[in-house]
Design a protein around this motif. Structure first.
Motif, PDB file in Angstrom:
ATOM      1  N   GLY A 140      23.055 -11.120 -21.873  1.00  0.00           N
ATOM      2  CA  GLY A 140      22.042 -10.710 -22.003  1.00  0.00           C
ATOM      3  C   GLY A 140      21.029 -11.276 -20.941  1.00  0.00           C
ATOM      4  O   GLY A 140      20.297 -10.570 -20.222  1.00  0.00           O
ATOM      5  N   LEU A 181      23.727  -3.751 -24.794  1.00  0.00           N
ATOM      6  CA  LEU A 181      24.256  -5.097 -25.398  1.00  0.00           C
ATOM      7  C   LEU A 181      24.182  -3.788 -26.619  1.00  0.00           C
ATOM      8  O   LEU A 181      25.155  -4.239 -27.828  1.00  0.00           O
ATOM      9  N   SER A 185      15.912 -12.785 -23.674  1.00  0.00           N
ATOM     10  CA  SER A 185      17.114 -12.237 -23.718  1.00  0.00           C
ATOM     11  C   SER A 185      17.023 -11.544 -25.828  1.00  0.00           C
ATOM     12  O   SER A 185      17.900 -11.513 -26.495  1.00  0.00           O
ATOM     13  N   TYR A 194      19.548  -9.429 -26.833  1.00  0.00           N
ATOM     14  CA  TYR A 194      21.357  -9.832 -26.863  1.00  0.00           C
ATOM     15  C   TYR A 194      20.598 -10.536 -28.666  1.00  0.00           C
ATOM     16  O   TYR A 194      21.883 -10.148 -29.644  1.00  0.00           O
TER      17      TYR A 194
END
Length: 247
Positions: free
Chosen positions: A91, A107, A149, A152
């Motif tokens: 990420g 992702l 992130s 992620y």
């Protein structure tokens, strides 16, 4: 130590890092290893190393989101008994303002739909044989979140939810499904953040070090082998104590 029954294994994202280490670990225990990666050179290298060592290995070069290509590779390999959903991308420490739709979609395509596509590709043979083992590679960040992130962390949390749901759905077919949520692991992907960042993250766990990919691979061999036959719907957490989470 070899398992008493030879099995076939598909590892996604097996061209480097945890995936490559896992392919090599399983090659010592199972008759056939199917190495998937989007990078043709990586697949060729890993398959070449395995076959040169006397193992039965083949490759599949495609995106993990390509269910049709995965299914064709599984059929060509004569079916798969064990699936390790390992393929992933980083990420890159993005804040919520920095995450655009394309980054978010990438992702989720790889970490979430990739798990769907690979699992759907192996299910026909697993159901017919009434045997299967599936492990989704998640992350400690998918358990407790992360200040950067978030796409992620949430995608990895989704992979945990998939494992728990599929454990319930597929148990009647003799298929066990778990997730494995490692902490910091030294690999090409994590080194993309820099050596200093890797060192700093390792200091947040209780044992003050990172894991090597081979350590994670050993857990995967265990949970999918004969001694892991009473475990399904669980999250294994080799993370050095970062974090310690409840049930």
């Amino acid at each position: 130590m070899n398992h008493p029954t030879k099995r076939s294994v598909l590892i996604t994202g097996a061209g480097s890092g945890i995936g490559e280490a896992t392919a090599k670990a399983f090659a010592n225990a199972y008759a056939r290893v199917l190495v998937q990666d989007v990078d043709a050179a990586r697949v060729e290298r890993v398959v070449g190393e395995l076959t040169s060592a006397g193992h039965d290995a083949s490759g599949c070069v495609c995106s993990v989101t390509n269910e049709e290509a995965l299914r064709a590779a599984v059929e060509a390999a004569g079916g798969v008994d064990i699936l390790i959903n390992n393929a992933g991308v980083p990420g890159f420490n993005a804040s919520i303002e920095e995450i655009d739709y394309a980054a978010y979609q990438r992702l989720y395509d790889i970490h979430v739909w990739g798990c769907f596509a690979a699992t759907r590709a192996v299910l026909p043979e697993m159901k017919e044989r009434r045997f299967g083992r599936i492990v989704n590679i998640a992350s400690n960040r998918g358990q407790v979140g992360f200040e950067r992130s978030s796409h992620y962390a949430s995608a990895k949390a989704a992979s945990i939810g998939l494992a728990k749901s599929w454990a319930r759905e597929l148990a009647p077919h003799g298929i066990l499904v778990n997730a494995l949520a490692p902490g910091v692991v030294r690999s090409a992907m994590t080194l993309g953040y820099g050596e200093e960042a890797l060192h700093d993250e390792a200091q947040t766990n209780l044992v003050k070090r990172w894991a090597e990919p081979e350590e994670i691979a050993a857990w995967l061999v265990f949970v999918t082998g004969p001694d892991g036959g009473f475990m399904t719907g669980q999250v294994l957490t080799p993370n050095g104590g970062d974090p310690i989470v409840g049930i």
